[in-house]
Write a protein that holds these residues in place. Structure first.
Motif, PDB file in Angstrom:
ATOM      1  N   LYS A  23       0.766  -1.203   0.029  1.00 24.96           N
ATOM      2  CA  LYS A  23      -0.021  -0.121  -0.011  1.00 24.96           C
ATOM      3  C   LYS A  23       0.718   1.144  -0.118  1.00 24.96           C
ATOM      4  O   LYS A  23       0.375   2.164   0.868  1.00 24.96           O
ATOM      5  N   ASN A  24       1.928   1.372  -0.902  1.00 24.74           N
ATOM      6  CA  ASN A  24       2.623   2.497  -0.807  1.00 24.74           C
ATOM      7  C   ASN A  24       2.265   3.156  -2.388  1.00 24.74           C
ATOM      8  O   ASN A  24       1.689   2.675  -3.315  1.00 24.74           O
ATOM      9  N   THR A  25       2.369   4.500  -2.269  1.00 27.69           N
ATOM     10  CA  THR A  25       2.134   5.151  -3.568  1.00 27.69           C
ATOM     11  C   THR A  25       3.175   4.590  -4.736  1.00 27.69           C
ATOM     12  O   THR A  25       2.737   4.176  -5.762  1.00 27.69           O
ATOM     13  N   GLU A  52      -0.716  -4.160  -3.859  1.00 32.79           N
ATOM     14  CA  GLU A  52      -1.639  -3.143  -3.387  1.00 32.79           C
ATOM     15  C   GLU A  52      -0.946  -1.596  -3.554  1.00 32.79           C
ATOM     16  O   GLU A  52      -1.364  -0.821  -3.030  1.00 32.79           O
ATOM     17  N   ASN A  53       0.136  -1.521  -4.184  1.00 30.10           N
ATOM     18  CA  ASN A  53       0.813  -0.306  -4.545  1.00 30.10           C
ATOM     19  C   ASN A  53       0.365   0.352  -5.724  1.00 30.10           C
ATOM     20  O   ASN A  53      -0.150  -0.190  -6.482  1.00 30.10           O
ATOM     21  N   GLY A  54       0.401   1.604  -5.796  1.00 38.02           N
ATOM     22  CA  GLY A  54       0.149   2.483  -6.723  1.00 38.02           C
ATOM     23  C   GLY A  54       1.226   2.112  -7.746  1.00 38.02           C
ATOM     24  O   GLY A  54       0.541   1.725  -8.885  1.00 38.02           O
ATOM     25  N   TRP A  55       2.430   2.184  -7.806  1.00 41.06           N
ATOM     26  CA  TRP A  55       3.378   1.685  -8.567  1.00 41.06           C
ATOM     27  C   TRP A  55       4.255   0.850  -7.783  1.00 41.06           C
ATOM     28  O   TRP A  55       4.627   1.176  -6.799  1.00 41.06           O
ATOM     29  N   SER A  94      -1.910  -7.294  -6.857  1.00 35.61           N
ATOM     30  CA  SER A  94      -2.835  -6.444  -6.936  1.00 35.61           C
ATOM     31  C   SER A  94      -2.276  -4.675  -6.819  1.00 35.61           C
ATOM     32  O   SER A  94      -2.686  -3.931  -6.233  1.00 35.61           O
ATOM     33  N   THR A 107      -1.650  -1.340  -8.821  1.00 35.92           N
ATOM     34  CA  THR A 107      -2.379  -0.593  -9.790  1.00 35.92           C
ATOM     35  C   THR A 107      -1.436  -0.700 -10.970  1.00 35.92           C
ATOM     36  O   THR A 107      -1.764  -0.907 -12.304  1.00 35.92           O
ATOM     37  N   PHE A 108      -0.172  -0.079 -10.957  1.00 33.28           N
ATOM     38  CA  PHE A 108       0.820  -0.331 -12.009  1.00 33.28           C
ATOM     39  C   PHE A 108       1.880  -1.114 -11.397  1.00 33.28           C
ATOM     40  O   PHE A 108       2.495  -0.854 -10.647  1.00 33.28           O
ATOM     41  N   ASP A 162       0.348 -11.027 -11.275  1.00 35.44           N
ATOM     42  CA  ASP A 162      -0.947 -11.289 -11.092  1.00 35.44           C
ATOM     43  C   ASP A 162      -1.811 -10.819 -12.426  1.00 35.44           C
ATOM     44  O   ASP A 162      -2.680 -11.399 -12.454  1.00 35.44           O
ATOM     45  N   LYS A 163      -1.147  -9.807 -13.108  1.00 39.74           N
ATOM     46  CA  LYS A 163      -1.821  -9.463 -14.216  1.00 39.74           C
ATOM     47  C   LYS A 163      -1.099 -10.193 -15.577  1.00 39.74           C
ATOM     48  O   LYS A 163      -2.108 -10.032 -16.482  1.00 39.74           O
ATOM     49  N   TYR A 166      -0.462   2.719 -20.330  1.00 38.93           N
ATOM     50  CA  TYR A 166      -1.408   3.786 -19.523  1.00 38.93           C
ATOM     51  C   TYR A 166      -0.468   4.281 -18.331  1.00 38.93           C
ATOM     52  O   TYR A 166      -0.471   5.406 -17.807  1.00 38.93           O
ATOM     53  N   TRP A 204      -8.100   5.800 -15.126  1.00 37.49           N
ATOM     54  CA  TRP A 204      -7.876   4.473 -14.941  1.00 37.49           C
ATOM     55  C   TRP A 204      -9.261   3.673 -14.830  1.00 37.49           C
ATOM     56  O   TRP A 204     -10.052   4.027 -13.993  1.00 37.49           O
ATOM     57  N   ARG A 205      -8.972   2.522 -15.369  1.00 40.84           N
ATOM     58  CA  ARG A 205     -10.080   1.490 -15.218  1.00 40.84           C
ATOM     59  C   ARG A 205     -11.323   1.810 -15.999  1.00 40.84           C
ATOM     60  O   ARG A 205     -12.321   1.268 -16.001  1.00 40.84           O
ATOM     61  N   SER A 236      -3.622   3.876  -3.396  1.00 39.85           N
ATOM     62  CA  SER A 236      -2.376   4.147  -3.240  1.00 39.85           C
ATOM     63  C   SER A 236      -1.802   4.897  -4.573  1.00 39.85           C
ATOM     64  O   SER A 236      -1.004   5.851  -4.533  1.00 39.85           O
ATOM     65  N   ALA A 237      -2.412   4.453  -5.609  1.00 43.70           N
ATOM     66  CA  ALA A 237      -1.958   5.462  -6.888  1.00 43.70           C
ATOM     67  C   ALA A 237      -2.382   6.745  -7.074  1.00 43.70           C
ATOM     68  O   ALA A 237      -1.986   7.638  -7.470  1.00 43.70           O
TER      69      ALA A 237
END
Lengths: 411, 255
Positions: free
Chosen positions: A271-273, A293-296, A316, A318-319, A338-339, A361, A375-376, B208-209
């Motif tokens: 859960k870090n950006t 669950e991180n942003g990047w 999980s 985002t990128f 996982d992607k 993206y 996004w999404r 987070s993003a």
């Protein structure tokens, strides 16, 4: 046998020589200062519960300060509480509060200058400017301390544990919160930082520069203002650490700038950006880490080279990865993504088609942060799928040729 | 109103479209959960269903139903019943029928397989999108007597909100990327209910993003509950305003 007997006798003789000086309202010595003055090498100053407002205490001989039920040493928002300028000093079980604040001097609760074999064990620090400050010291142990401050801005507060030009330091089991940097190292070598919990600090949970060959393990760095940042160092070992919930546009789970020949393994980034941001890093290994669950998960600047990312779990996010150029000199191999949508016909648990972790993206958002709003959406989904089929913008060479079909367990 | 609504719901149940829709949603949701081992990823796939299929079905079904019950409405208007009552009965019975279909088709399996905060928000925005697009479809329907034309306009609404609008936003962001666009993007997104619904879910799944955004205002917007409250408020407006515009048109219209 005679020799051992001699040693044992010698040890007893040592103990017999060392005396205990008791400090307290009802004790022989009323102030810590007088007890320190009366003490000789090897003595223990036993401090009974109470509040001691004695200004700055300087220790220039190898003695032990032992607090009983956490006696309070109050700096009254004016002074540095303990200054240590001797070797073999031990500070145990004290509660140090309210140091002064300075913008020229690094006023600390415990300040050690050129001290060897210092031990700071099970103390409490409350509302201190710098907590523990070590300068030009070696073989020191900082263990089981709790450091907490309530600063509102970065410039009003110093670091929790600050070490400058030290060697062979052990920092273990400390809790640090509300300082500028939780743990700060500059020119500190051959040291071990383990099982600490550094959280809610104003700037970095851990910050080091020019600190070669150090080991960081089993630490937790959570919700710090800008995460963890480490720079200009080689030979770093980071393992089994947790980097958690560092949120913000300039907040990183782990920022690596000019780091070389390092091993970053078995860590959890959750859960870090931005979980890991790398700039100018070379020849480092990332293995068995979990990015969740991180942003990047990883922002890899194109000026990094010869780094290896292998056997990590990407779950999980985002990128998963983003970069800022088309030149790729790093190796990405055998990770679990996982992607990943490929197949495994021969059932060897290795995907048969390569995985491209950099999506179109993520490049778009890298250039235009506002675009993260879309996004999404269906449009973005279509764009990403098109890019996957015919890569044109994302770097073609940044790919995992042997993606794992199964996540790595127990790491 | 309740009495009229009851008749309309009987009518809806008789033509079996809503039942088919329910089964379709149920089938899709269940297959998502059985194909994917990670329930979080299934939630994301179901999100796409909620954002695309729910508005489409709502809009098409409402227009067709409106024209099919034209005779019934004419008959009612001959009775001493207010036009407003008939209009609201029509709106709520269609919206409620479609919502129940969504609840059975998506919400129930979602609660069974992956009950968490993001699922709750997914159900909430699915319901809100149903109410919004039924209202938009009514707006298209009362504007004209021609069934084909109204269906065309309604479909255009869907196409515009689901795909074209995002393209426009992306184009604007791209063209003006040298400027601070945070507030502009946020206001542009407010002009599209599907985007708002998406952002409510993003704030749960990808916070987070989202926090990578610059500026303290956005930290507040994304970090606290403010973003979700804002989105839900604007979505309520998106249901309310077309509903009221269509009602005024319906009340003064020469049927």
């Amino acid at each position: 046998m005679k020799r051992y007997l001699f040693i044992v006798l010698f040890l007893f003789a040592g103990i017999a020589n060392a005396s205990v000086l008791e400090v307290g309202v009802t004790a022989k010595w009323k102030t810590i200062r007088s007890a320190i003055q009366a003490a000789t090498s090897g003595d223990t100053v036993r401090i009974l519960p109470g509040i001691y407002r004695e200004g700055n205490l300087v220790i220039q001989k190898p003695i032990t300060l032992l607090g009983i039920d956490y006696p309070v040493l109050d700096g009254e928002d004016r002074v540095e509480i303990l200054t240590i300028a001797a070797s073999n000093v031990a500070i145990v079980g004290l509660r140090l509060i309210n140091t002064g604040v300075g913008s020229i001097n690094d006023i600390s609760a415990i300040n050690a200058i050129e001290s060897k074999y210092l031990r700071v064990i099970r103390n409490q620090f409350e509302n201190t400017f710098f907590g523990i400050h070590l300068a030009n010291s070696s073989h020191c142990t900082i263990e089981g301390n709790i450091l907490h401050s309530n600063a509102e801005a970065e410039h009003q507060i110093g670091n929790g544990i600050h070490a400058w030009k030290c060697d062979s330091i052990l920092i273990r089991n400390n809790q640090i919160s509300g300082h500028r940097d939780g743990i700060y190292f500059e020119f500190v070598t051959n040291s071990i930082v383990e099982r600490n919990n550094s959280h809610h600090n104003m700037r970095y949970g851990l910050h080091f520069m020019f600190s070669h060959n150090d080991i960081y393990q089993h630490n937790v760095f959570k919700s710090n203002g800008a995460g963890v940042a480490v720079m200009y160092t080689k030979g770093v070992t980071m393992r089994y650490n947790h980097f958690l919930e560092n949120w913000g546009s300039s907040s990183y789970g782990l920022l690596l700038k000019d780091i070389g020949e390092s091993h970053i393994t078995h860590n959890h980034f959750i859960k870090n950006t931005i979980a890991v941001y790398m700039e100018g890093c070379s020849r480092s290994e990332f293995e068995y880490n979990t990015f969740q669950e991180n942003g990047w998960a990883i922002k890899l600047q194109a000026n990094c080279d010869a780094n290896v990312f292998a056997k990590n779990n990407f779950l999980s996010n985002t990128f998963d990865m983003s970069t800022n150029g088309s030149l790729v000199l790093n190796k990405v191999d055998a990770n679990y993504w996982d992607k990943y949508k490929g197949y495994d016909l021969n059932k060897d648990q290795i995907g048969d088609v390569p995985f491209h972790p950099v999506s179109l993206y993520s490049m778009v958002v890298g250039k235009m942060p506002s675009a993260v709003m879309l996004w999404r959406s269906f449009l973005v989904y279509m764009l990403d799928r098109t890019e996957e089929v015919i890569p044109s913008i994302t770097p073609e060479n940044l790919k995992d040729n042997r993606p794992s079909m199964r996540s790595y367990k127990d790491i | 109103m309740i009495k009229i609504g009851k008749y309309i719901i009987y009518d809806i149940l008789r033509n079996r479209f809503v039942i088919a829709y329910t089964f379709f949603l149920l089938l899709v949701t269940l297959s998502m959960f059985s194909l994917e081992s990670d329930p979080g990823k299934s939630t994301i796939s179901i999100l796409n269903i909620a954002l695309l299929v729910v508005p489409l079905v709502s809009i098409v079904f409402t227009t067709i139903h409106f024209y099919n019950s034209y005779d019934f409405m004419e008959m009612l208007l001959a009775q001493p019943v207010q036009r407003k009552t008939i209009y609201f009965a029509e709106y709520f019975s269609v919206a409620i029928a479609l919502s129940v279909a969504f609840l059975i088709g998506v919400a129930v399996p979602l609660c069974i397989f992956n009950f968490n905060e993001s699922s709750v928000y997914l159900i909430l925005v699915g319901l809100m999108l149903t109410f919004i697009f039924v209202a938009l479809a009514l707006m298209a329907s009362v504007a004209t007597r021609d069934k084909a034309r109204a269906t065309g306009v309604a479909l255009l609404f869907w196409f515009y909100f689901a795909i074209i609008y995002d393209g426009i936003v992306l184009y604007v962001i791209y063209s003006f990327s040298d400027y601070p666009l945070e507030k502009a993007t946020l206001s542009m997104v407010s002009l599209n209910p599907i985007d708002l619904a998406r952002i409510v879910i993003l704030l749960k799944l990808d916070v987070s993003a989202m926090m990578g955004y610059t500026g303290a205002f956005y930290q507040d917007f994304f970090g606290s509950g403010g973003g979700i409250l804002y989105s839900i408020f604007v979505m309520t407006l998106w249901a309310f305003l077309p509903l009221m515009i269509a009602m005024r048109r319906f009340c003064t219209k020469d049927i």
